[in-house]
Scaffold this active site. Structure first.
Site, PDB file in Angstrom:
ATOM      1  N   SER A  65      -0.309   2.013   4.434  1.00  0.00           N
ATOM      2  CA  SER A  65       1.153   1.906   4.363  1.00  0.00           C
ATOM      3  C   SER A  65       1.665   1.003   3.242  1.00  0.00           C
ATOM      4  CB  SER A  65       1.710   1.428   5.707  1.00  0.00           C
ATOM      5  OG  SER A  65       1.655   2.467   6.651  1.00  0.00           O
ATOM      6  N   LYS A  68       3.460   2.946   0.720  1.00  0.00           N
ATOM      7  CA  LYS A  68       4.838   3.378   0.954  1.00  0.00           C
ATOM      8  C   LYS A  68       5.811   2.680   0.010  1.00  0.00           C
ATOM      9  CE  LYS A  68       3.978   4.415   5.822  1.00  0.00           C
ATOM     10  NZ  LYS A  68       4.053   3.936   7.214  1.00  0.00           N
ATOM     11  N   TYR A 197       1.395  12.711   1.290  1.00  0.00           N
ATOM     12  CA  TYR A 197       1.459  11.430   1.991  1.00  0.00           C
ATOM     13  C   TYR A 197       0.057  10.920   2.338  1.00  0.00           C
ATOM     14  CZ  TYR A 197       2.030   8.272   5.981  1.00  0.00           C
ATOM     15  OH  TYR A 197       1.942   7.215   6.854  1.00  0.00           O
ATOM     16  N   TYR A 249       6.203  -3.389  10.196  1.00  0.00           N
ATOM     17  CA  TYR A 249       6.415  -2.549  11.379  1.00  0.00           C
ATOM     18  C   TYR A 249       7.283  -3.292  12.393  1.00  0.00           C
ATOM     19  CZ  TYR A 249       2.365  -0.362   9.141  1.00  0.00           C
ATOM     20  OH  TYR A 249       1.510   0.190   8.241  1.00  0.00           O
ATOM     21  N   VAL A 267      -2.691  -0.246   7.641  1.00  0.00           N
ATOM     22  CA  VAL A 267      -3.744  -0.271   8.664  1.00  0.00           C
ATOM     23  C   VAL A 267      -5.144  -0.251   8.063  1.00  0.00           C
ATOM     24  CG1 VAL A 267      -2.293   0.712  10.472  1.00  0.00           C
ATOM     25  CG2 VAL A 267      -3.645   2.235   9.000  1.00  0.00           C
TER      26      VAL A 267
END
Length: 325
Positions: A65, A68, A197, A249, A267
């Site tokens: 992530s 992102k 992705y 998160y 992660v």
């Protein structure tokens, strides 16, 4: 001073792992389940050219992530701010990073780009507005080019095994993509968007690479070595703001209180963080807490923020002191 502070924080994090509070590696992606929970590393890069390291800082791992943030920078560059935020929100969710519930119960638009749904929507925009429009291969090449520049490493690439593992286990992400395609959030084919992705998440980097990227963020897009602009200042300010509110998160609020600097986790075990105009930090520790954040990495960054005075509302003690020495 920085090296000593890093070593002290690293040792505290190591003791937390040894004490049995280190968490567990991610298992929902089968390839990540093979990670070594004992790995722990950190790298700090400062605006004056310093680099400070500890532990397994050279170990490569997949961004997950953390990617992102780069996806969002790319989407803003290719599609523009209006197009991006006409389809993706900017509000924290309070839900897990892979939650699907808000897409059905609150809005068909993902609430922010730092959760899976938002990043998949951003990947779709990258495909739609790629240099070769509607070409996923072109969008992936655009992404890798940007990642290499931001991380200061032309050798950055993708872990094929992790990519295939994500692809085989990514049914929840596919569900999100199809829901968003049905609502017009994603204009390209859902399978194509989610496949890009997966590739973005499977990008390999070390803590050293990511510390360089974190320093570029801290410098609002400037290359630490040359001062040349590597990314748009406005885009990076947007990314850093979202890192503060959404980057960890559903642990973002706690991190904002304890560390008080923009941060983004993945992660795969990585965390990046930056102190405005001063330094970039990256950590690696695959053992995760229940919210998907590296346990060892959190200890290192939170303790560094305290010992160096990096908190946004704490006066930047370290750099005030340094300016007078």
């Amino acid at each position: 001073m920085v090296q000593r502070a890093l070593e002290n924080c690293f040792e505290e994090a190591r003791l937390s792992l040894d004490g049995g509070t280190g968490g567990k590696v991610a298992t929902y992606i089968p390839e990540l389940a093979k990670g070594n929970p004992r790995h722990l590393g950190a790298c700090i890069m400062t605006a004056d050219g310093g680099r400070f390291t500890a532990g397994d800082w050279r170990q490569v791992f997949t961004m997950q992530s953390i990617s992102k943030t780069i996806t969002l920078i790319l989407a803003l560059r290719l599609a523009g701010e209006d197009a991006v935020f006409s389809r993706i929100g900017v509000e924290p969710t309070g839900d897990a990073f892979n939650s699907i519930v808000r897409l059905e119960t609150k809005t068909h638009f993902p609430l922010n780009p730092m959760i899976n749904a938002g990043a998949i929507a951003a990947a779709g925009l990258c495909i739609e507005y790629a240099r070769v429009p509607w070409c996923a291969e072109s969008a992936h090449a655009d992404f890798l080019d940007l990642a290499r520049v931001l991380c200061g490493n032309e050798g950055i690439g993708m872990d094929e095994r992790v990519y295939l593992s994500e692809k085989s286990a990514g049914m929840r992400n596919r569900s999100m993509a199809y829901m968003m395609q049905g609502e017009g959030v994603i204009k390209c084919d859902a399978e194509v968007a989610v496949d890009l992705y997966f590739k973005m998440c499977s990008t390999l980097a070390s803590a050293g690479d990511l510390a360089h990227y974190a320093l570029v963020l801290a410098l609002n897009g400037r290359c630490p070595a040359t001062g040349v602009s590597l990314a748009d200042d406005r885009a990076l300010r947007i990314v850093k703001t979202l890192m503060v509110t959404c980057g960890m998160y559903d642990g973002s609020g706690e991190f904002a209180i304890k560390a008080g600097i923009p941060g983004k986790s993945g992660v795969g075990g990585g965390i990046i963080a930056c102190a405005e105009n001063n330094l970039g930090i990256a950590t690696f520790g695959p053992a995760l807490n229940p919210k998907g954040n590296s346990t060892g990495g959190l200890v290192i960054i939170e303790r560094l923020s305290q010992s160096l005075g990096l908190h946004m509302f704490g006066g930047n003690v370290f750099y005030k002191r340094k300016a007078h020495t």
